[in-house]
Enzyme design. Structure first.
Site, PDB file in Angstrom:
ATOM      1  N   HIS A 205     -25.809 -23.343 -36.524  1.00 23.62           N
ATOM      2  CA  HIS A 205     -25.088 -23.138 -35.104  1.00 23.62           C
ATOM      3  C   HIS A 205     -23.786 -23.468 -34.776  1.00 23.62           C
ATOM      4  O   HIS A 205     -22.916 -23.094 -34.073  1.00 23.62           O
ATOM      5  CB  HIS A 205     -26.251 -23.502 -34.037  1.00 23.62           C
ATOM      6  CG  HIS A 205     -27.313 -22.521 -33.908  1.00 23.62           C
ATOM      7  ND1 HIS A 205     -27.338 -21.109 -34.169  1.00 23.62           N
ATOM      8  CD2 HIS A 205     -28.712 -22.878 -33.799  1.00 23.62           C
ATOM      9  CE1 HIS A 205     -28.640 -20.668 -34.074  1.00 23.62           C
ATOM     10  NE2 HIS A 205     -29.489 -21.656 -34.048  1.00 23.62           N
ATOM     11  N   ARG A 310     -23.973  -4.610 -31.950  1.00 20.48           N
ATOM     12  CA  ARG A 310     -25.384  -5.074 -32.407  1.00 20.48           C
ATOM     13  C   ARG A 310     -26.224  -5.496 -31.177  1.00 20.48           C
ATOM     14  O   ARG A 310     -25.626  -6.506 -30.569  1.00 20.48           O
ATOM     15  CB  ARG A 310     -24.975  -6.092 -33.380  1.00 20.48           C
ATOM     16  CG  ARG A 310     -24.219  -5.472 -34.697  1.00 20.48           C
ATOM     17  CD  ARG A 310     -24.078  -6.808 -35.610  1.00 20.48           C
ATOM     18  NE  ARG A 310     -23.759  -6.224 -37.041  1.00 20.48           N
ATOM     19  CZ  ARG A 310     -22.619  -6.373 -37.432  1.00 20.48           C
ATOM     20  NH1 ARG A 310     -21.643  -6.811 -36.746  1.00 20.48           N
ATOM     21  NH2 ARG A 310     -22.375  -5.843 -38.791  1.00 20.48           N
ATOM     22  N   ARG A 343     -25.666   0.392 -30.980  1.00 20.42           N
ATOM     23  CA  ARG A 343     -26.391   0.566 -31.935  1.00 20.42           C
ATOM     24  C   ARG A 343     -27.955   0.212 -31.326  1.00 20.42           C
ATOM     25  O   ARG A 343     -28.131  -0.889 -30.808  1.00 20.42           O
ATOM     26  CB  ARG A 343     -26.198  -0.296 -33.208  1.00 20.42           C
ATOM     27  CG  ARG A 343     -27.261  -0.119 -34.231  1.00 20.42           C
ATOM     28  CD  ARG A 343     -26.863  -0.813 -35.454  1.00 20.42           C
ATOM     29  NE  ARG A 343     -27.037  -2.300 -35.282  1.00 20.42           N
ATOM     30  CZ  ARG A 343     -26.610  -3.004 -36.340  1.00 20.42           C
ATOM     31  NH1 ARG A 343     -26.170  -2.591 -37.499  1.00 20.42           N
ATOM     32  NH2 ARG A 343     -26.976  -4.399 -36.168  1.00 20.42           N
ATOM     33  N   GLU A 439     -25.780   4.359 -43.686  1.00 16.05           N
ATOM     34  CA  GLU A 439     -25.828   3.433 -44.495  1.00 16.05           C
ATOM     35  C   GLU A 439     -26.893   3.042 -45.526  1.00 16.05           C
ATOM     36  O   GLU A 439     -27.185   2.385 -46.402  1.00 16.05           O
ATOM     37  CB  GLU A 439     -26.023   2.040 -43.445  1.00 16.05           C
ATOM     38  CG  GLU A 439     -27.264   1.998 -42.496  1.00 16.05           C
ATOM     39  CD  GLU A 439     -27.240   1.083 -41.453  1.00 16.05           C
ATOM     40  OE1 GLU A 439     -26.562  -0.016 -41.872  1.00 16.05           O
ATOM     41  OE2 GLU A 439     -27.974   1.128 -40.699  1.00 16.05           O
ATOM     42  N   ASN A 462     -21.766  -2.388 -44.909  1.00 12.10           N
ATOM     43  CA  ASN A 462     -22.464  -3.459 -45.413  1.00 12.10           C
ATOM     44  C   ASN A 462     -23.716  -2.969 -46.373  1.00 12.10           C
ATOM     45  O   ASN A 462     -23.935  -3.396 -47.360  1.00 12.10           O
ATOM     46  CB  ASN A 462     -22.754  -4.348 -44.426  1.00 12.10           C
ATOM     47  CG  ASN A 462     -21.627  -4.859 -43.586  1.00 12.10           C
ATOM     48  OD1 ASN A 462     -20.478  -4.713 -44.070  1.00 12.10           O
ATOM     49  ND2 ASN A 462     -21.748  -5.393 -42.468  1.00 12.10           N
ATOM     50  N   ASP A 463     -24.623  -2.205 -45.569  1.00 11.71           N
ATOM     51  CA  ASP A 463     -25.849  -1.627 -46.198  1.00 11.71           C
ATOM     52  C   ASP A 463     -25.739  -0.627 -47.085  1.00 11.71           C
ATOM     53  O   ASP A 463     -26.243  -0.596 -48.101  1.00 11.71           O
ATOM     54  CB  ASP A 463     -26.528  -1.436 -45.380  1.00 11.71           C
ATOM     55  CG  ASP A 463     -27.480  -2.470 -44.390  1.00 11.71           C
ATOM     56  OD1 ASP A 463     -28.007  -3.377 -45.419  1.00 11.71           O
ATOM     57  OD2 ASP A 463     -27.748  -2.488 -43.275  1.00 11.71           O
ATOM     58  N   ARG A 473     -26.824  -7.655 -50.286  1.00 12.13           N
ATOM     59  CA  ARG A 473     -25.747  -8.315 -49.608  1.00 12.13           C
ATOM     60  C   ARG A 473     -25.493  -9.909 -49.753  1.00 12.13           C
ATOM     61  O   ARG A 473     -24.498 -10.240 -49.425  1.00 12.13           O
ATOM     62  CB  ARG A 473     -25.260  -7.467 -48.364  1.00 12.13           C
ATOM     63  CG  ARG A 473     -26.531  -7.766 -47.335  1.00 12.13           C
ATOM     64  CD  ARG A 473     -26.557  -6.829 -46.291  1.00 12.13           C
ATOM     65  NE  ARG A 473     -25.775  -7.170 -45.067  1.00 12.13           N
ATOM     66  CZ  ARG A 473     -25.652  -6.563 -43.861  1.00 12.13           C
ATOM     67  NH1 ARG A 473     -26.316  -5.338 -43.572  1.00 12.13           N
ATOM     68  NH2 ARG A 473     -25.153  -7.118 -43.018  1.00 12.13           N
ATOM     69  N   CYS A 510     -17.967   0.885 -39.578  1.00 15.17           N
ATOM     70  CA  CYS A 510     -18.330  -0.413 -38.964  1.00 15.17           C
ATOM     71  C   CYS A 510     -18.737  -1.468 -39.667  1.00 15.17           C
ATOM     72  O   CYS A 510     -19.002  -2.480 -39.049  1.00 15.17           O
ATOM     73  CB  CYS A 510     -19.303  -0.059 -37.422  1.00 15.17           C
ATOM     74  SG  CYS A 510     -20.952   0.573 -38.198  1.00 15.17           S
TER      75      CYS A 510
HETATM   76  C1  PEP Z   1     -23.631  -2.159 -42.137  1.00 15.24           C
HETATM   77  O1  PEP Z   1     -24.532  -2.370 -42.505  1.00 15.24           O
HETATM   78  O2  PEP Z   1     -22.449  -2.168 -42.315  1.00 15.24           O
HETATM   79  C2  PEP Z   1     -23.569  -2.678 -40.363  1.00 15.24           C
HETATM   80  C3  PEP Z   1     -22.317  -2.452 -39.681  1.00 15.24           C
HETATM   81  O3  PEP Z   1     -24.967  -3.078 -39.853  1.00 15.24           O
HETATM   82  P1  PEP Z   1     -25.304  -4.735 -40.175  1.00 15.24           P
HETATM   83  O4  PEP Z   1     -24.262  -5.272 -40.937  1.00 15.24           O
HETATM   84  O5  PEP Z   1     -25.513  -5.229 -38.762  1.00 15.24           O
HETATM   85  O6  PEP Z   1     -26.535  -4.351 -41.170  1.00 15.24           O
HETATM   86 MG    MG Z   2     -26.511  -2.128 -41.664  1.00 18.55          MG
END
Ligand code: PEP
Ligand code: MG
Length: 573
Positions: A205, A310, A343, A439, A462-463, A473, A510
């Site tokens: 934190h 988010r 989202r 994703e 990312n996913d 990841r 995103c």
């Molecule tokens: C992603 O998966 O790219 C994304 C934006 O969602 P998160 O990183 O919150 O899983």
């Molecule tokens: Mg994601």
């Protein structure tokens, strides 16, 4: 000379007889130059009168716990108004730890065994913290610091001591073994030029709070210097603390600071300018937001709106009511005049809230996550949808679902939006778009069928990268596989864009890759309509778009799609 601390594998390098540096882990970027102040907790215990003197030790304990809870609630309220809800949640959670009967009961047992109240709460807190620290889950193990923070607060109250961070009389770099979240929250960003911690983790934190105050941080230094110095450099990008820098090093870092300030100044001039390529292709640049404070900070970087809100931060401690959620969405929407895409809750995976039983999942990222949770916990998803529709009354809103794998899931989700719209009656957005995050590779492969029904796509790179490459990841062993520039991922993205555009729908990115300036030309070449990213990255990405032509980038993207390896793609870039 090089001494290696085996605990932190930290290097203590002596460059010359005067200039030394400590290598740690970069946590929050930026450079701080100034005198060093070292905070040694043990040295600062100036005791006043003991708390509730005259009462029994168990009464003193009970009273001090109440006093600590009150302090923490007050701190949460202050942080909520000064910094934001996400950071305030830290102290609200600490208030809950303070009120936890198991902490009180184990301290009471120690008192029954002859201990005094301050020693009992200290020992009970330590026992609880050690238990948490030993857990495999990094989120839970890092909460050990919160338990120590709470127990330390109760102990200080009992001993009649004040909160004891040094009061800085001039701007300085602050060093400590570790800082508690409440200590970090009280730091004045005008006085603290940087923070160096001997301990600390990247998701702790301290780092979260310091980032929100734009204070450079290096964690994991392993040790603290013996003495305070009149001059030092904290390099938050390189993860280094340089003590008594020589003139050449000092000049080099001062130059870096000046260059950063000049870049900021130049980019500030572009704030109101849209991101248009040299040949006239416009890309919307919007922000990723995970708290009220993030939303408030967007305008400074020229974000045109929110491309990804988010919402999980609302669900961390308890299940939020419709009114609680609507109040926070209203605050966020009020702070951002442009477009907003929210989202729905992406719970599960690495974000399982404690009040939902996820069972014992062998592969949480392949399990009950995102929309899959919402379709089973319909009550929760409907509550959230109603809250966001109401909060966006009279303005344009985008809603998107995470972790969509099939057309049926999308259809079930869309039906829930319609149900929520009926329930809220007149309190509706003036315009509503409903889309999905792409994703999961299944969604990318079915992009044509999905694009026929959705209003837009937002690629969660990312996913998508982790699922396309079968590379977790967060796992350092497979980090070399985990890149959104892998040809396999690029082909998935290209396919998704083609399907969206063929159906006349817009498509954004995103995930982190959307804000990576090294990849901007690729996204421009692939025809991405919107890039959503952490707001501080927007100015650099905008400069990349302004300085390229989309036609050139299309050629580059075609070459990248024909590459066989990641190395070949990176060579092109
Ligand atoms: C992603 O998966 O790219 C994304 C934006 O969602 P998160 O990183 O919150 O899983
Ligand atoms: Mg994601």
């Amino acid at each position: 000379m090089m001494l290696t601390s085996n605990l932190h594998s930290t290097f203590y390098i002596l460059h010359s007889t005067i200039m030394k540096s400590l290598q740690g882990i970069p946590a929050v970027g930026g450079v701080g130059i100034g005198p060093l102040v070292i905070y040694r907790r043990a040295n600062l215990n100036g005791a006043n009168a003991p708390f509730a003197a005259g009462k029994s030790e168990s009464e003193r304990l009970a009273d001090a716990i109440v006093a600590a809870s009150e302090e923490l609630h007050a701190l949460a309220a202050r942080v909520r108004s000064e910094i934001g809800d996400e950071q305030a949640a830290i102290f609200a959670a600490q208030a809950m730890i303070a009120a936890d009967p198991s902490l009180h009961d184990s301290a009471a047992q120690l008192i029954a065994g002859g201990s005094d109240a301050p020693s009992a709460i200290k020992a009970a807190g330590e026992e609880y913290a050690v238990l948490l620290a030993g857990l495999d889950d990094p989120y839970l193990s890092e909460r050990a610091a919160d338990v120590r923070d709470v127990a330390g607060r109760i102990e200080r109250i009992l001993r009649g001591q004040r909160e004891n961070l040094p009061t800085l009389t001039q701007p300085a770099i602050l060093l400590a073994d570790d800082l508690t979240p409440s200590e970090t929250a009280t730091l004045d960003p005008k006085m603290v030029l940087g923070i160096g911690l001997a301990e600390g983790g990247l998701t702790s934190h301290v780092v979260v709070v310091a980032r929100s105050k734009s204070i450079a941080v290096v964690v994991g230094l392993g040790q603290l210097p013996a003495d305070e110095e009149a001059s030092a450099i904290l390099d938050g990008d390189g993860g280094r603390l340089i003590l008594a820098p020589d003139a050449a090093t000092l000049a080099a870092y001062q130059q870096r600071q000046q260059a950063a300030a000049a870049t900021q100044q130049r980019q500030r001039g572009l704030r109101e300018q849209p991101a248009v390529s040299r040949d006239g292709v416009r890309v919307r640049l919007v922000g990723n937001v995970g708290s009220v404070a993030d939303a408030v900070g967007l305008a400074e970087y020229g974000a045109e709106g929110i491309g990804l809100l988010r919402t999980e931060f609302l669900f961390l401690e308890h299940e939020p009511t419709e009114d609680e959620q609507a109040a926070i969405y209203r605050k966020i929407f009020a702070a951002v005049p442009g477009e907003i895409v929210v989202r729905t809750m992406d719970l599960g995976g690495d974000k399982p809230p404690p009040y939902i039983d996820f069972g014992n999942e062998a592969n949480p990222f392949l399990g009950w996550r995102g929309l899959r949770v919402g379709l089973e916990r319909r009550d929760m998803l409907l509550t959230q949808l109603r809250a966001m529709l109401k909060a966006a009354a009279g303005r344009k809103l985008g809603i998107m679902f995470p972790m969509v794998s099939t057309v049926e899931e999308w259809q079930a989700a869309l039906a829930m939006v319609k149900e929520a719209q009926q329930a809220v009656g007149k309190e509706q957005p003036s315009e509503l778009q409903v889309g999905i995050m792409v994703e999961v590779p299944a969604a990318a492969m079915m992009a044509d069928a999905l694009a026929a029904e959705c209003d837009f796509f937002s690629i969660g790179s990312n996913d998508l990268t982790q699922y396309v490459m079968a590379a977790d990841r967060g796992n350092a062993h497979v980090a070399s596989l985990y890149s959104a520039a892998q040809p396999a991922v690029l082909r998935m993205i290209a396919r998704t864009v083609e399907a969206a555009h063929a159906a006349g729908k817009w498509v954004g990115i995103c995930g982190e890759a959307g804000g990576d300036p090294q990849l901007t030309t690729l996204w421009l070449g692939l025809g991405i309509d919107e890039l959503s990213m952490a707001a501080p990255r927007i100015p650099t990405v905008k400069e990349a778009i302004l300085s390229h032509s989309a036609a050139d980038c299309r050629e580059l993207a075609a070459k990248a799609l024909a590459c066989a390896t990641l190395a070949d793609v990176m060579k092109l870039l």
